[in-house]
Motif scaffolding. Structure first.
Motif, mmCIF file in Angstrom:
data_model
loop_
_atom_site.group_PDB
_atom_site.id
_atom_site.type_symbol
_atom_site.label_atom_id
_atom_site.label_comp_id
_atom_site.label_asym_id
_atom_site.label_seq_id
_atom_site.Cartn_x
_atom_site.Cartn_y
_atom_site.Cartn_z
ATOM 1 N N VAL A 93 0.535 -1.162 -0.042
ATOM 2 C CA VAL A 93 0.023 -0.035 -0.033
ATOM 3 C C VAL A 93 0.717 1.149 -0.012
ATOM 4 N N GLU A 94 2.052 1.281 0.922
ATOM 5 C CA GLU A 94 2.742 2.241 1.046
ATOM 6 C C GLU A 94 3.376 2.625 -0.379
ATOM 7 N N MET A 95 3.950 1.397 -1.067
ATOM 8 C CA MET A 95 4.551 1.716 -2.351
ATOM 9 C C MET A 95 3.591 1.985 -3.809
ATOM 10 N N GLY A 96 2.335 2.095 -3.250
ATOM 11 C CA GLY A 96 1.269 2.533 -4.230
ATOM 12 C C GLY A 96 0.809 1.042 -5.237
ATOM 13 N N LEU A 97 1.193 -0.209 -4.640
ATOM 14 C CA LEU A 97 0.953 -1.160 -5.735
ATOM 15 C C LEU A 97 -0.139 -2.196 -5.347
ATOM 16 N N ALA A 98 -0.649 -1.785 -4.079
ATOM 17 C CA ALA A 98 -1.945 -2.496 -3.671
ATOM 18 C C ALA A 98 -2.959 -1.497 -2.929
ATOM 19 N N PRO A 99 -4.270 -1.637 -3.461
ATOM 20 C CA PRO A 99 -5.229 -0.807 -2.852
ATOM 21 C C PRO A 99 -5.624 -1.224 -1.435
ATOM 22 N N ALA A 100 -5.467 0.068 -0.676
ATOM 23 C CA ALA A 100 -5.771 -0.110 0.724
ATOM 24 C C ALA A 100 -6.753 -0.807 1.091
ATOM 25 N N TRP A 101 -8.134 -0.592 0.511
ATOM 26 C CA TRP A 101 -9.421 -1.354 0.878
ATOM 27 C C TRP A 101 -9.172 -2.849 1.045
ATOM 28 N N ILE A 102 -8.346 -3.441 -0.072
ATOM 29 C CA ILE A 102 -8.270 -4.680 -0.010
ATOM 30 C C ILE A 102 -7.402 -5.159 1.077
ATOM 31 N N VAL A 103 -6.230 -4.588 1.605
ATOM 32 C CA VAL A 103 -5.534 -4.817 2.467
ATOM 33 C C VAL A 103 -6.382 -4.850 4.005
ATOM 34 N N ILE A 104 -7.100 -3.883 3.850
ATOM 35 C CA ILE A 104 -7.924 -3.673 5.050
ATOM 36 C C ILE A 104 -8.968 -4.839 5.344
ATOM 37 N N ILE A 105 -9.444 -5.198 4.276
ATOM 38 C CA ILE A 105 -10.394 -6.631 4.464
ATOM 39 C C ILE A 105 -9.318 -7.876 4.604
ATOM 40 N N ILE A 106 -8.411 -7.937 4.097
ATOM 41 C CA ILE A 106 -7.480 -9.089 4.295
ATOM 42 C C ILE A 106 -7.034 -9.016 5.859
ATOM 43 N N ILE A 107 -6.646 -7.873 6.267
ATOM 44 C CA ILE A 107 -6.088 -7.965 7.806
ATOM 45 C C ILE A 107 -7.187 -8.155 8.593
ATOM 46 N N SER A 108 -8.256 -7.363 8.498
ATOM 47 C CA SER A 108 -9.433 -7.639 9.214
ATOM 48 C C SER A 108 -9.774 -8.962 9.612
ATOM 49 N N ARG A 109 -9.823 -9.747 8.453
ATOM 50 C CA ARG A 109 -10.364 -11.156 8.490
ATOM 51 C C ARG A 109 -9.094 -11.960 9.185
ATOM 52 N N GLU A 110 -7.795 -11.455 9.040
ATOM 53 C CA GLU A 110 -6.822 -12.155 10.017
ATOM 54 C C GLU A 110 -7.094 -11.756 11.568
ATOM 55 N N PHE A 111 -7.384 -10.586 11.879
ATOM 56 C CA PHE A 111 -7.968 -10.385 13.070
ATOM 57 C C PHE A 111 -9.024 -11.006 13.567
ATOM 58 N N ALA A 112 -9.923 -11.162 12.891
ATOM 59 C CA ALA A 112 -10.993 -11.832 13.327
ATOM 60 C C ALA A 112 -10.799 -13.408 13.568
ATOM 61 N N ILE A 113 -10.014 -13.977 12.660
ATOM 62 C CA ILE A 113 -9.621 -15.433 12.968
ATOM 63 C C ILE A 113 -8.928 -15.408 14.129
ATOM 64 N N THR A 114 -8.075 -14.667 14.240
ATOM 65 C CA THR A 114 -7.189 -14.922 15.651
ATOM 66 C C THR A 114 -7.980 -14.423 16.958
ATOM 67 N N GLY A 115 -9.062 -13.687 16.818
ATOM 68 C CA GLY A 115 -10.089 -13.571 18.019
ATOM 69 C C GLY A 115 -10.617 -14.763 18.169
ATOM 70 N N LEU A 116 -11.119 -15.581 17.309
ATOM 71 C CA LEU A 116 -11.680 -16.783 17.177
ATOM 72 C C LEU A 116 -10.794 -17.807 17.869
ATOM 73 N N ARG A 117 -9.767 -17.989 17.273
ATOM 74 C CA ARG A 117 -8.531 -18.814 17.801
ATOM 75 C C ARG A 117 -8.283 -18.508 19.398
ATOM 76 N N LEU A 118 -8.303 -17.139 19.772
ATOM 77 C CA LEU A 118 -8.195 -16.960 21.217
ATOM 78 C C LEU A 118 -9.182 -17.307 22.174
ATOM 79 N N VAL A 119 -10.458 -17.192 21.633
ATOM 80 C CA VAL A 119 -11.622 -17.782 22.293
ATOM 81 C C VAL A 119 -11.570 -19.333 22.406
ATOM 82 N N ALA A 120 -11.267 -19.909 21.432
ATOM 83 C CA ALA A 120 -11.268 -21.360 21.359
ATOM 84 C C ALA A 120 -10.074 -21.719 22.493
ATOM 85 N N ALA A 121 -8.851 -20.987 22.426
ATOM 86 C CA ALA A 121 -7.875 -21.485 23.167
ATOM 87 C C ALA A 121 -7.897 -21.257 24.926
ATOM 88 N N GLY A 122 -8.987 -20.351 25.002
ATOM 89 C CA GLY A 122 -9.502 -20.138 26.230
ATOM 90 C C GLY A 122 -10.249 -21.433 26.730
#
Length: 192
Positions: A93-122
């Motif tokens: 994104v910083e280099m202007g080679l990827a749209p920020a909105w796509i990166v936001i969706i991808i990283i948001s999905r990773e946070f969501a799955i990590t949250g689910l994994r943390l609940v499961a680990a608990g």
């Protein structure tokens, strides 16, 4: 720490080196390739990214083949993937080679799955990555590698392969996120 976990940990250690290569404006020169210019530091960073990405397959294959799958590995492997992919996408994104909105969706999905994994680990449950998640990771890594290489080797024929792969990766990111939550929603529902 067994060998697969050491390989995974080495992937995490490569991330800062990769970031420095991509973010610091080294004056190593550049190559004119097809319809694009590729800074040599970006080429070296992309090669490092590809090597780090390959260790994802190597550590998992070795762990399964030699029965060395551990809970530490189940934790470290997806964490290493998320750190590597997130760092690369933010740099793109910083280099202007990827749209920020796509990166936001991808990283948001990773946070969501990590949250689910943390609940499961608990709850004492370890959620391993499924086939859909592995496909998501593979398409992301291919897209990122091509974009880091400024669309080489497709720059000769002017096909935006890296961008096309990024959209395919986005599709599998959303689909695998839905699949992961659909299969594991009981963890959220039944958590204390």
């Amino acid at each position: 720490m067994n060998l697969p976990n050491k390989i995974t940990f080495s992937r995490i250690l490569l991330i800062p080196i990769f970031i420095i290569l991509m973010a610091v404006p080294f004056n190593w020169g550049e190559w004119d390739i097809g319809n694009t210019t590729l800074p040599i530091s970006h080429f070296v960073g992309a090669v490092l990214f590809i090597i780090a990405s390959a260790t994802d397959w190597i550590d998992g294959h070795y762990a399964r083949k030699h029965n060395l799958v551990t809970n530490l590995g189940k934790f470290l492997d997806p964490l290493a993937d998320k750190l590597l992919v997130s760092a690369a996408l933010i740099l793109l994104v910083e280099m202007g080679l990827a749209p920020a909105w796509i990166v936001i969706i991808i990283i948001s999905r990773e946070f969501a799955i990590t949250g689910l994994r943390l609940v499961a680990a608990g709850e004492g449950i370890v959620l391993a990555a499924g086939k859909m998640g592995k496909l998501k990771t593979a398409t992301q890594m291919i897209a990122i590698a091509c974009l880091l290489l400024h669309n080489f080797p497709f720059s000769f024929i002017a096909i935006p392969f890296g961008t096309i792969m990024l959209y395919i990766a986005l599709f599998f990111t959303v689909l695998s996120g839905y699949d992961y939550f659909a299969k594991n929603w009981h963890v959220m529902r039944d958590s204390k």
